[in-house]
Design a protein around this motif. Sequence first.
Motif, short mmCIF file in Angstrom:
data_model
loop_
_atom_site.label_atom_id
_atom_site.label_comp_id
_atom_site.label_asym_id
_atom_site.label_seq_id
_atom_site.Cartn_x
_atom_site.Cartn_y
_atom_site.Cartn_z
N LEU A 6 4.36 2.42 -1.22
CA LEU A 6 2.87 2.78 -0.83
C LEU A 6 2.24 3.62 -1.88
CD1 LEU A 6 1.27 3.90 1.49
CD2 LEU A 6 3.12 5.44 2.11
N VAL A 7 3.01 4.32 -2.78
CA VAL A 7 2.16 5.13 -3.79
C VAL A 7 1.47 4.26 -4.73
CG1 VAL A 7 2.68 6.49 -5.78
CG2 VAL A 7 3.89 7.00 -3.66
N ASN A 11 -2.45 4.41 -5.51
CA ASN A 11 -3.06 4.80 -6.58
C ASN A 11 -3.97 3.51 -6.77
OD1 ASN A 11 -1.26 6.64 -7.22
ND2 ASN A 11 0.17 5.72 -8.19
N ASP A 12 -3.78 2.21 -6.41
CA ASP A 12 -4.93 1.37 -6.50
C ASP A 12 -6.05 1.71 -5.56
OD1 ASP A 12 -3.37 -0.41 -7.78
OD2 ASP A 12 -2.34 -1.52 -6.10
N SER A 15 -7.75 5.28 -8.44
CA SER A 15 -6.75 5.66 -9.73
C SER A 15 -6.80 7.01 -10.04
CB SER A 15 -7.62 4.86 -10.78
OG SER A 15 -7.08 5.19 -11.92
N LEU A 16 -5.56 7.51 -10.18
CA LEU A 16 -5.36 8.87 -10.72
C LEU A 16 -5.80 9.22 -11.98
CD1 LEU A 16 -1.58 9.45 -9.27
CD2 LEU A 16 -3.73 10.06 -7.98
N SER A 17 -6.17 8.29 -12.84
CA SER A 17 -6.82 8.30 -14.09
C SER A 17 -8.22 8.94 -13.83
CB SER A 17 -6.97 7.09 -14.83
OG SER A 17 -7.80 6.23 -14.24
N LEU A 18 -8.84 9.00 -12.68
CA LEU A 18 -10.06 9.55 -12.37
C LEU A 18 -10.03 11.23 -12.04
CD1 LEU A 18 -11.70 6.80 -10.25
CD2 LEU A 18 -11.97 7.03 -12.74
N ALA A 19 -8.77 11.57 -12.09
CA ALA A 19 -8.79 12.91 -11.64
C ALA A 19 -9.02 13.83 -12.92
CB ALA A 19 -7.29 13.47 -11.04
N MET A 327 -10.13 3.64 6.26
CA MET A 327 -10.17 3.06 4.94
C MET A 327 -8.69 2.59 4.47
SD MET A 327 -13.46 4.55 2.44
CE MET A 327 -12.96 6.12 2.62
N LEU A 328 -7.90 3.55 4.77
CA LEU A 328 -6.25 3.26 4.29
C LEU A 328 -5.87 2.27 5.27
CD1 LEU A 328 -5.12 6.85 3.15
CD2 LEU A 328 -5.68 5.04 1.90
N ALA A 329 -6.12 2.32 6.45
CA ALA A 329 -5.52 1.20 7.28
C ALA A 329 -5.95 -0.21 6.95
CB ALA A 329 -6.23 1.60 8.88
N ILE A 330 -7.00 -0.37 6.61
CA ILE A 330 -7.59 -1.51 6.03
C ILE A 330 -7.00 -1.83 4.91
CG2 ILE A 330 -9.66 -2.85 5.42
CD1 ILE A 330 -11.28 -1.29 7.36
#
Length: 351
Positions: A6-7, A11-12, A15-19, A327-330
Amino acid sequence: MNLRELVSALNDFASLSLAESWDNVGLLVEPSPPHTVNTLFLTNDLTEEVMEEAVQKAADLILSYHPPIFTPLKRVTWKTWKERLVVRALEHRIGIYSPHTAYDAIPHGVNNWLAKGLGACTSVPLHPSTAPSYPAEGTHRVEFCADNTEHLDTVLSKIKDIQGISCLTTLLARVEGEEQTRVSLNCSQKALLELVALLSQNSRLYHKTEILLLQKPLLPHTGMGRLCTLSEPISLSDIIERIKSHLKLPHIRLAMGLGKTLESPVKKAALCAGSGSSVLKGMEADLYLTGEMSHHDVLDAVANGISVILCEHSNTERGFLSELCDMLAIHLQNKINIIVSEKDRDPLQVA
């Protein structure tokens, strides 16, 4: 769904690189594995009241937009409310994940949702995000020409011993009527210092050296804040009503720009969910829209003829959760149950 799976999927999604570099994002609390997630619980702020709700609803993972752990914890006791959140999470085997500014940056994120309150418009990031890595290895590209093959072999041998050199190629070339060898390579910042020191030992090589700084490409429609150009200009009073309706607020705070009235047209609006002072500062627009700004930054905007609408910090973010839920459900192919907190709310109210 397994927690690690799930994590990875979250992340997909963003992307956490955008933080932002100062942020604290990702999986913040992890129950001992294996940990299966049947229910994902969404909230803007993880307070103790919201944690109790998550426990009652049998959540397995809490996605808290704001990271409940931001500054390092020196201990985990029952003394402070943030420590108690960690204790409660682990006692009830609930993970905690926070995306925060990664969700601000993505094209389908918080700022995009906030911009919908303005009506039909086109928008671009105020501060575009760059790709997480360079198109090729290294931060610099170095090229030089040499005409002495024997000497060049010695130089190339020494170059290959430098850590951080990549994409080294040689190509025969005619320069000013002479047959020469053109050398190209990529290197890291640290390797560049060693390389320049090596090449400077031969003045002919050194003066024929070109150094290019490689740039990370900008990501389309991605970054902090948004500059929105409305399809048709509308009055400040009308845009206030649109924003109140979108955010479901009975009131907002308004500072009118110098020389502006409620009937003044708004064509361009710069916005930033949450606290927008640093993101909005210096931007040319008719209107700034954010949750909160410092007193002096509001004064600066007003003096420059820019009106400011403040809605309180989390009021400019929380409404995104229902859109996020869909959005996450999809994205997760409806494999888990996703619920939005009913207790989560802005701590400020009009008394």
